[in-house]
Design a protein around this motif. Sequence first.
Motif, PDB file in Angstrom:
ATOM      1  N   VAL A  26      45.754  81.083  55.792  1.00 53.32           N
ATOM      2  CA  VAL A  26      45.727  81.997  54.652  1.00 53.32           C
ATOM      3  C   VAL A  26      44.851  81.397  53.560  1.00 53.32           C
ATOM      4  CG1 VAL A  26      47.121  83.151  52.912  1.00 53.32           C
ATOM      5  CG2 VAL A  26      48.041  82.807  55.207  1.00 53.32           C
ATOM      6  N   GLN A  27      43.824  82.135  53.165  1.00 53.49           N
ATOM      7  CA  GLN A  27      42.952  81.734  52.072  1.00 53.49           C
ATOM      8  C   GLN A  27      43.499  82.320  50.761  1.00 53.49           C
ATOM      9  OE1 GLN A  27      40.221  79.822  52.199  1.00 53.49           O
ATOM     10  NE2 GLN A  27      40.254  79.588  54.403  1.00 53.49           N
ATOM     11  N   PRO A  28      43.476  81.555  49.673  1.00 58.83           N
ATOM     12  CA  PRO A  28      44.025  82.048  48.401  1.00 58.83           C
ATOM     13  C   PRO A  28      43.017  82.895  47.620  1.00 58.83           C
ATOM     14  CG  PRO A  28      43.314  79.791  48.150  1.00 58.83           C
ATOM     15  CD  PRO A  28      43.088  80.155  49.591  1.00 58.83           C
ATOM     16  N   THR A  29      42.472  83.952  48.234  1.00 59.05           N
ATOM     17  CA  THR A  29      41.400  84.721  47.599  1.00 59.05           C
ATOM     18  C   THR A  29      41.832  85.452  46.335  1.00 59.05           C
ATOM     19  OG1 THR A  29      41.844  86.563  49.076  1.00 59.05           O
ATOM     20  CG2 THR A  29      40.092  85.052  49.725  1.00 59.05           C
ATOM     21  N   ASP A  30      43.120  85.758  46.189  1.00 56.71           N
ATOM     22  CA  ASP A  30      43.589  86.494  45.022  1.00 56.71           C
ATOM     23  C   ASP A  30      44.108  85.596  43.903  1.00 56.71           C
ATOM     24  OD1 ASP A  30      42.952  88.905  46.184  1.00 56.71           O
ATOM     25  OD2 ASP A  30      44.938  89.193  47.044  1.00 56.71           O
ATOM     26  N   GLU A  31      44.072  84.282  44.103  1.00 57.92           N
ATOM     27  CA  GLU A  31      44.498  83.342  43.052  1.00 57.92           C
ATOM     28  C   GLU A  31      43.575  83.452  41.853  1.00 57.92           C
ATOM     29  OE1 GLU A  31      46.931  80.857  42.700  1.00 57.92           O
ATOM     30  OE2 GLU A  31      47.871  81.689  44.479  1.00 57.92           O
ATOM     31  N   ARG A  32      44.132  83.333  40.671  1.00 53.35           N
ATOM     32  CA  ARG A  32      43.326  83.374  39.448  1.00 53.35           C
ATOM     33  C   ARG A  32      42.754  81.993  39.168  1.00 53.35           C
ATOM     34  NH1 ARG A  32      41.974  88.248  38.512  1.00 53.35           N
ATOM     35  NH2 ARG A  32      41.616  87.779  36.348  1.00 53.35           N
ATOM     36  N   VAL A  33      41.484  81.936  38.794  1.00 58.04           N
ATOM     37  CA  VAL A  33      40.821  80.684  38.432  1.00 58.04           C
ATOM     38  C   VAL A  33      40.008  80.910  37.167  1.00 58.04           C
ATOM     39  CG1 VAL A  33      40.686  79.804  40.801  1.00 58.04           C
ATOM     40  CG2 VAL A  33      38.793  81.138  39.886  1.00 58.04           C
ATOM     41  N   ILE A  34      39.633  79.813  36.537  1.00 59.01           N
ATOM     42  CA  ILE A  34      38.780  79.878  35.358  1.00 59.01           C
ATOM     43  C   ILE A  34      37.396  79.428  35.776  1.00 59.01           C
ATOM     44  CG2 ILE A  34      38.349  78.954  33.052  1.00 59.01           C
ATOM     45  CD1 ILE A  34      41.816  78.723  34.320  1.00 59.01           C
ATOM     46  N   VAL A  35      36.389  80.268  35.525  1.00 59.94           N
ATOM     47  CA  VAL A  35      35.022  79.892  35.867  1.00 59.94           C
ATOM     48  C   VAL A  35      34.266  79.510  34.602  1.00 59.94           C
ATOM     49  CG1 VAL A  35      34.870  81.274  37.964  1.00 59.94           C
ATOM     50  CG2 VAL A  35      34.177  82.277  35.812  1.00 59.94           C
ATOM     51  N   ASP A  36      33.415  78.511  34.738  1.00 57.57           N
ATOM     52  CA  ASP A  36      32.514  78.091  33.670  1.00 57.57           C
ATOM     53  C   ASP A  36      31.125  78.546  34.093  1.00 57.57           C
ATOM     54  OD1 ASP A  36      30.759  76.783  31.972  1.00 57.57           O
ATOM     55  OD2 ASP A  36      31.986  74.970  31.859  1.00 57.57           O
ATOM     56  N   HIS A  37      30.613  79.584  33.413  1.00 61.74           N
ATOM     57  CA  HIS A  37      29.325  80.152  33.796  1.00 61.74           C
ATOM     58  C   HIS A  37      28.155  79.224  33.463  1.00 61.74           C
ATOM     59  CE1 HIS A  37      30.990  83.944  35.071  1.00 61.74           C
ATOM     60  NE2 HIS A  37      31.655  84.063  33.934  1.00 61.74           N
ATOM     61  N   THR A  38      28.331  78.316  32.526  1.00 62.18           N
ATOM     62  CA  THR A  38      27.268  77.381  32.190  1.00 62.18           C
ATOM     63  C   THR A  38      27.096  76.334  33.290  1.00 62.18           C
ATOM     64  OG1 THR A  38      27.739  77.683  29.840  1.00 62.18           O
ATOM     65  CG2 THR A  38      26.451  75.735  30.457  1.00 62.18           C
ATOM     66  N   LYS A  39      28.211  75.737  33.727  1.00 63.66           N
ATOM     67  CA  LYS A  39      28.159  74.696  34.755  1.00 63.66           C
ATOM     68  C   LYS A  39      28.241  75.263  36.177  1.00 63.66           C
ATOM     69  CE  LYS A  39      30.107  70.921  32.084  1.00 63.66           C
ATOM     70  NZ  LYS A  39      31.122  69.855  32.105  1.00 63.66           N
ATOM     71  N   LYS A  40      28.553  76.569  36.292  1.00 63.06           N
ATOM     72  CA  LYS A  40      28.703  77.245  37.587  1.00 63.06           C
ATOM     73  C   LYS A  40      29.759  76.567  38.470  1.00 63.06           C
ATOM     74  CE  LYS A  40      24.074  79.205  37.573  1.00 63.06           C
ATOM     75  NZ  LYS A  40      24.436  80.293  36.762  1.00 63.06           N
ATOM     76  N   VAL A  41      30.922  76.341  37.870  1.00 62.82           N
ATOM     77  CA  VAL A  41      32.065  75.750  38.572  1.00 62.82           C
ATOM     78  C   VAL A  41      33.306  76.577  38.255  1.00 62.82           C
ATOM     79  CG1 VAL A  41      31.159  73.395  38.580  1.00 62.82           C
ATOM     80  CG2 VAL A  41      32.590  74.152  36.688  1.00 62.82           C
ATOM     81  N   TYR A  42      34.351  76.383  39.066  1.00 57.70           N
ATOM     82  CA  TYR A  42      35.638  77.038  38.807  1.00 57.70           C
ATOM     83  C   TYR A  42      36.727  75.982  38.791  1.00 57.70           C
ATOM     84  CZ  TYR A  42      36.064  76.782  43.900  1.00 57.70           C
ATOM     85  OH  TYR A  42      36.103  76.344  45.197  1.00 57.70           O
ATOM     86  N   SER A  43      37.803  76.278  38.061  1.00 63.73           N
ATOM     87  CA  SER A  43      38.925  75.357  37.928  1.00 63.73           C
ATOM     88  C   SER A  43      40.230  76.111  38.122  1.00 63.73           C
ATOM     89  CB  SER A  43      38.909  74.715  36.539  1.00 63.73           C
ATOM     90  OG  SER A  43      40.040  73.900  36.355  1.00 63.73           O
ATOM     91  N   ALA A  44      41.160  75.501  38.847  1.00 64.13           N
ATOM     92  CA  ALA A  44      42.499  76.070  38.987  1.00 64.13           C
ATOM     93  C   ALA A  44      43.210  75.939  37.643  1.00 64.13           C
ATOM     94  CB  ALA A  44      43.271  75.336  40.076  1.00 64.13           C
ATOM     95  N   PRO A  45      44.087  76.870  37.304  1.00 58.68           N
ATOM     96  CA  PRO A  45      44.774  76.798  36.009  1.00 58.68           C
ATOM     97  C   PRO A  45      45.513  75.481  35.781  1.00 58.68           C
ATOM     98  CG  PRO A  45      45.107  78.940  36.980  1.00 58.68           C
ATOM     99  CD  PRO A  45      44.415  78.105  38.020  1.00 58.68           C
ATOM    100  N   GLU A  46      46.136  74.924  36.837  1.00 66.03           N
ATOM    101  CA  GLU A  46      46.875  73.676  36.657  1.00 66.03           C
ATOM    102  C   GLU A  46      45.957  72.470  36.443  1.00 66.03           C
ATOM    103  OE1 GLU A  46      47.140  74.730  41.122  1.00 66.03           O
ATOM    104  OE2 GLU A  46      47.272  75.789  39.238  1.00 66.03           O
ATOM    105  N   CYS A  47      44.668  72.622  36.685  1.00 67.24           N
ATOM    106  CA  CYS A  47      43.705  71.526  36.507  1.00 67.24           C
ATOM    107  C   CYS A  47      42.847  71.732  35.262  1.00 67.24           C
ATOM    108  CB  CYS A  47      42.803  71.425  37.731  1.00 67.24           C
ATOM    109  SG  CYS A  47      43.691  71.218  39.278  1.00 67.24           S
ATOM    110  N   PHE A  48      43.076  72.818  34.545  1.00 66.40           N
ATOM    111  CA  PHE A  48      42.219  73.185  33.416  1.00 66.40           C
ATOM    112  C   PHE A  48      42.219  72.140  32.302  1.00 66.40           C
ATOM    113  CE2 PHE A  48      41.568  75.420  29.346  1.00 66.40           C
ATOM    114  CZ  PHE A  48      40.283  75.891  29.565  1.00 66.40           C
ATOM    115  N   ASP A  49      43.360  71.535  32.005  1.00 63.37           N
ATOM    116  CA  ASP A  49      43.433  70.569  30.906  1.00 63.37           C
ATOM    117  C   ASP A  49      42.570  69.336  31.146  1.00 63.37           C
ATOM    118  OD1 ASP A  49      45.115  72.184  29.423  1.00 63.37           O
ATOM    119  OD2 ASP A  49      46.931  71.233  30.199  1.00 63.37           O
ATOM    120  N   GLN A  50      42.420  68.912  32.400  1.00 63.06           N
ATOM    121  CA  GLN A  50      41.607  67.738  32.722  1.00 63.06           C
ATOM    122  C   GLN A  50      40.132  68.093  32.891  1.00 63.06           C
ATOM    123  OE1 GLN A  50      44.702  68.636  34.046  1.00 63.06           O
ATOM    124  NE2 GLN A  50      44.837  67.394  35.878  1.00 63.06           N
TER     125      GLN A  50
END
Length: 94
Positions: A26-50
Amino acid sequence: MKKGTGILIAVALVLVVLGLTIQTTVQPTDERVIVDHTKKVYSAPECFDQAELTNNLEEVTYGYAVDLGYDSESSCTAEALKSEKMPLLLSWFR
């Protein structure tokens, strides 16, 4: 009990057993993530603070972030969003 009812119950039991036996990924395709359009990366919400992200952020689904071609921001994000193996029957309810 009628013969037709017994056959129906037997078929239902076989389907349930197969659904719990057959493994699927099962792929987590519907999970919400935060994307940074400048760096072109995504972060899981639980990893956002770091994460060291810019202020050009947007919240999207993991599937959309992958479609954009963005990379995982860190190993924390990669670990949080890795695919899981589970029985087919349980994956339908996920």
